[in-house]
Write an enzyme that holds these catalytic residues in place. Structure first.
Site, PDB file in Angstrom:
ATOM      1  N   GLU A  44       0.943  -1.125   0.247  1.00  0.00           N
ATOM      2  CA  GLU A  44      -0.087  -0.194  -0.002  1.00  0.00           C
ATOM      3  C   GLU A  44       0.985   1.055   0.035  1.00  0.00           C
ATOM      4  O   GLU A  44       2.083   1.211   0.650  1.00  0.00           O
ATOM      5  CB  GLU A  44      -1.075   0.026   1.321  1.00  0.00           C
ATOM      6  CG  GLU A  44      -1.825  -1.067   1.506  1.00  0.00           C
ATOM      7  CD  GLU A  44      -2.791  -1.264   2.656  1.00  0.00           C
ATOM      8  OE1 GLU A  44      -2.556   0.169   3.213  1.00  0.00           O
ATOM      9  OE2 GLU A  44      -3.266  -1.867   2.200  1.00  0.00           O
ATOM     10  N   GLU A  55      -5.698   8.060  10.599  1.00  0.00           N
ATOM     11  CA  GLU A  55      -4.067   7.924  10.960  1.00  0.00           C
ATOM     12  C   GLU A  55      -3.899   8.288  12.535  1.00  0.00           C
ATOM     13  O   GLU A  55      -3.958   9.399  12.583  1.00  0.00           O
ATOM     14  CB  GLU A  55      -3.046   8.758   9.674  1.00  0.00           C
ATOM     15  CG  GLU A  55      -3.179   8.312   8.553  1.00  0.00           C
ATOM     16  CD  GLU A  55      -3.729   6.500   8.211  1.00  0.00           C
ATOM     17  OE1 GLU A  55      -3.452   6.116   8.845  1.00  0.00           O
ATOM     18  OE2 GLU A  55      -4.464   7.058   7.060  1.00  0.00           O
TER      19      GLU A  55
END
EC number: 4.2.1.20
Length: 257
Positions: A44, A55
């Protein structure tokens, strides 16, 4: 045609993540190739974004570093172009939907097809709005990867029914980051998914040790690691290749034991 099925052909896949442009464009190419060499079955690539709300601090900081170098979406496509000169490893973009929208859906997915990007994961794209990009992505051979969170039980059948590529099961509530313990009943979630479809199921968020990878690999088709890899890059900067290879190799071996 998407290369994603290749990642799951030989047992449990190990899937690694890194942020494009951290520490530099050139090093991102080098680190992707190092991860591939060490055993990553799918990689990824995070497109840097100024507000990566899903995140934790490790990947947030990587986004900041990449954006300080003015890493653009076009730069990330150039990374893929250079990687594709050396390997056919499946590649998936992890990006918030805003950069894709502003790039233009048609142009973005056309370039994904042209440069060799196999899928896209967009943490802030609700299932109900997946239709915005699903057809354009499919026309260009790009899988839109569905995410299923621990809170999604009543929605699993709906989300899994039209999933493509693989399903990304979020192991823990909250943002990305390394966790010492994963308490979610993953067996139940994966069982519910498998009742609906037979595409691979990979688990991410929080996994960072070989012991965790080994445990998850016994119940899933793939193990996803992001923050631990990004932390290695943060610590080693432009000299992270060997440390990445060692870590990825250890994690991959844990997935096949």
């Amino acid at each position: 045609m998407s290369r994603i099925p290749n990642a799951f052909k030989n047992g449990t896949a190990f899937i690694g993540f890194l942020t494009a442009g951290d520490p530099t464009i050139e090093k991102t190419v080098e680190y992707i190739l190092a991860m591939d060499e060490a055993g990553c079955d799918l990689i990824e690539i995070g497109i840097p974004f100024s507000d990566p709300m899903a995140e934790g601090v490790v990947i947030q900081d990587a986004n900041v570093r990449a954006l300080k170098h003015n890493t653009t979406t076009d730069d990330v496509f150039e990374i893929v172009k250079k990687v594709r000169q050396k390997t056919d490893v499946p590649l998936v973009f992890l990006t918030y939907i805003n950069p894709v929208f502003f790039y233009g859906y048609e142009e973005f997915f056309k370039k994904c097809n042209e440069y060799g990007v196999d899928g896209i994961i967009s943490p802030d794209l609700p299932y109900e709005e997946k239709g915005e990009i699903a057809d354009i992505a499919a026309q260009n051979g790009v899988d839109v990867i569905s995410l299923i969170a621990p809170t999604s039980k009543e929605r699993i059948q709906m989300i899994a029914s039209d999933a493509t590529g693989f399903i990304y099961v979020v192991s823990s509530l909250g943002v990305t980051g390394m966790r010492s313990e994963i308490k979610t009943d993953l067996n139940a979630i994966i069982s519910d998914i498998k009742d609906v479809c037979d595409i691979p199921v990979a688990v991410g968020f929080g996994i960072n040790t070989p012991e965790q990878a080994s445990k998850i690999s016994k119940i899933s088709d793939g193990v996803i690691v992001g923050s631990a890899i990004v932390k290695i890059i943060e610590e080693h900067g432009e000299n992270a290749s060997e440390a990445l290879k060692e870590y990825v190799s250890d994690m991959k071996n844990a997935c096949i034991q």
